[in-house]
Design a protein around this motif. Structure first.
Motif, mmCIF file in Angstrom:
data_model
loop_
_atom_site.group_PDB
_atom_site.id
_atom_site.type_symbol
_atom_site.label_atom_id
_atom_site.label_comp_id
_atom_site.label_asym_id
_atom_site.label_seq_id
_atom_site.Cartn_x
_atom_site.Cartn_y
_atom_site.Cartn_z
ATOM 1 N N UNK A 80 -4.975 -3.015 -8.760
ATOM 2 C CA UNK A 80 -4.684 -1.835 -7.944
ATOM 3 C C UNK A 80 -5.990 -1.094 -7.653
ATOM 4 N N UNK A 81 -6.066 -0.530 -6.454
ATOM 5 C CA UNK A 81 -7.223 0.269 -6.068
ATOM 6 C C UNK A 81 -6.741 1.589 -5.477
ATOM 7 N N UNK A 82 -7.266 2.675 -6.019
ATOM 8 C CA UNK A 82 -6.936 4.010 -5.532
ATOM 9 C C UNK A 82 -8.135 4.551 -4.756
ATOM 10 N N UNK A 139 14.883 3.097 -17.597
ATOM 11 C CA UNK A 139 14.899 3.167 -19.047
ATOM 12 C C UNK A 139 13.561 3.426 -19.691
ATOM 13 N N UNK A 140 12.532 3.646 -18.879
ATOM 14 C CA UNK A 140 11.196 3.862 -19.410
ATOM 15 C C UNK A 140 10.713 5.264 -19.091
ATOM 16 N N UNK A 141 9.685 5.672 -19.797
ATOM 17 C CA UNK A 141 9.072 6.958 -19.501
ATOM 18 C C UNK A 141 8.124 6.820 -18.310
ATOM 19 N N UNK A 142 7.915 7.924 -17.642
ATOM 20 C CA UNK A 142 6.972 7.932 -16.534
ATOM 21 C C UNK A 142 5.560 7.726 -17.098
ATOM 22 N N UNK A 143 4.793 6.880 -16.432
ATOM 23 C CA UNK A 143 3.463 6.571 -16.925
ATOM 24 C C UNK A 143 2.433 6.659 -15.799
ATOM 25 N N UNK A 144 1.201 6.951 -16.197
ATOM 26 C CA UNK A 144 0.110 7.014 -15.241
ATOM 27 C C UNK A 144 -0.214 5.621 -14.726
ATOM 28 N N UNK A 145 -0.404 5.536 -13.414
ATOM 29 C CA UNK A 145 -0.875 4.292 -12.800
ATOM 30 C C UNK A 145 -2.357 4.414 -12.446
ATOM 31 N N UNK A 146 -2.683 5.452 -11.695
ATOM 32 C CA UNK A 146 -4.066 5.658 -11.274
ATOM 33 C C UNK A 146 -4.269 7.124 -10.945
ATOM 34 N N UNK A 147 -5.486 7.585 -11.180
ATOM 35 C CA UNK A 147 -5.783 9.010 -11.044
ATOM 36 C C UNK A 147 -7.193 9.149 -10.484
ATOM 37 N N UNK A 148 -7.347 10.058 -9.509
ATOM 38 C CA UNK A 148 -8.668 10.311 -8.941
ATOM 39 C C UNK A 148 -8.950 11.804 -8.982
ATOM 40 N N UNK A 194 0.849 -1.194 0.000
ATOM 41 C CA UNK A 194 0.000 0.000 0.000
ATOM 42 C C UNK A 194 0.874 1.229 0.000
ATOM 43 N N UNK A 195 0.631 2.103 -0.944
ATOM 44 C CA UNK A 195 1.294 3.397 -0.980
ATOM 45 C C UNK A 195 0.328 4.458 -0.457
ATOM 46 N N UNK A 196 0.879 5.454 0.186
ATOM 47 C CA UNK A 196 0.058 6.582 0.613
ATOM 48 C C UNK A 196 0.733 7.882 0.211
ATOM 49 N N UNK A 197 -0.079 8.887 0.016
ATOM 50 C CA UNK A 197 0.424 10.205 -0.363
ATOM 51 C C UNK A 197 -0.444 11.250 0.324
ATOM 52 N N UNK A 236 -5.298 12.795 1.728
ATOM 53 C CA UNK A 236 -4.460 11.625 1.508
ATOM 54 C C UNK A 236 -5.125 10.667 0.528
ATOM 55 N N UNK A 237 -4.311 10.126 -0.352
ATOM 56 C CA UNK A 237 -4.767 9.042 -1.199
ATOM 57 C C UNK A 237 -3.921 7.806 -0.910
ATOM 58 N N UNK A 238 -4.541 6.664 -1.127
ATOM 59 C CA UNK A 238 -3.879 5.389 -0.925
ATOM 60 C C UNK A 238 -3.969 4.583 -2.220
ATOM 61 N N UNK A 239 -2.929 3.844 -2.481
ATOM 62 C CA UNK A 239 -2.935 2.956 -3.623
ATOM 63 C C UNK A 239 -2.659 1.552 -3.100
ATOM 64 N N UNK A 240 -3.682 0.733 -3.096
ATOM 65 C CA UNK A 240 -3.523 -0.664 -2.729
ATOM 66 C C UNK A 240 -3.109 -1.437 -3.969
#
Length: 124
Positions: A66-68, A41-50, A18-21, A76-80
């Motif tokens: 994944x659940x945001x 070596x990769x570009x930054x990409x979107x994972x989840x957006x609310x 779980x990530x939190x921000x 605070x947002x959490x990413x499970x």
């Protein structure tokens, strides 16, 4: 505005993290919060957006795993992250669109902020 991210680490494939921000500072309105990731070596990409109306979108690669979600009162947002795969290994970055006051919201639409990345490593 500062974004404090936490929760990264090392996990075996199939495991969970779980990530939190948390956003802090001069905040009038949070327009959106979300997570991006960047693998070597990769570009930054979107994972989840609310968005502020709680509408959420996910990268196809993480849908169903994944659940945001957010705790609005704590900014605070959490990413499970479940059923993690080796290809989920990356540095994960929190991003938020924040207006510091009403004038900022009306005239500028707020600004985008990034948190420091947190490493997620999935071992196979």
């Amino acid at each position: 505005v500062q974004l404090q991210a936490s929760g990264g680490g090392l996990v075996q494939a199939g495991g969970s993290l779980r990530l939190s921000c948390t956003a802090s500072g001069s905040i009038f309105k949070i327009k959106y919060m979300g997570w991006y990731r960047q693998a070597p070596g990769e570009q930054r990409e979107l994972v989840a957006h609310m968005s502020s109306d709680d509408s959420t979108n996910y990268a196809d690669s993480v849908k169903g795993r994944f659940v945001l979600y957010r705790e609005a009162a704590k900014n605070t947002v959490y990413l499970d992250m479940n059923s993690l795969k080796s290809e989920d290994t990356a540095v994960y970055y929190c991003k938020a669109g924040v207006a510091s006051d009403l004038g900022d919201l009306i005239t500028q639409g707020g600004a985008d902020y990034w948190g420091k990345g947190t490493q997620v490593t999935v071992s196979s």
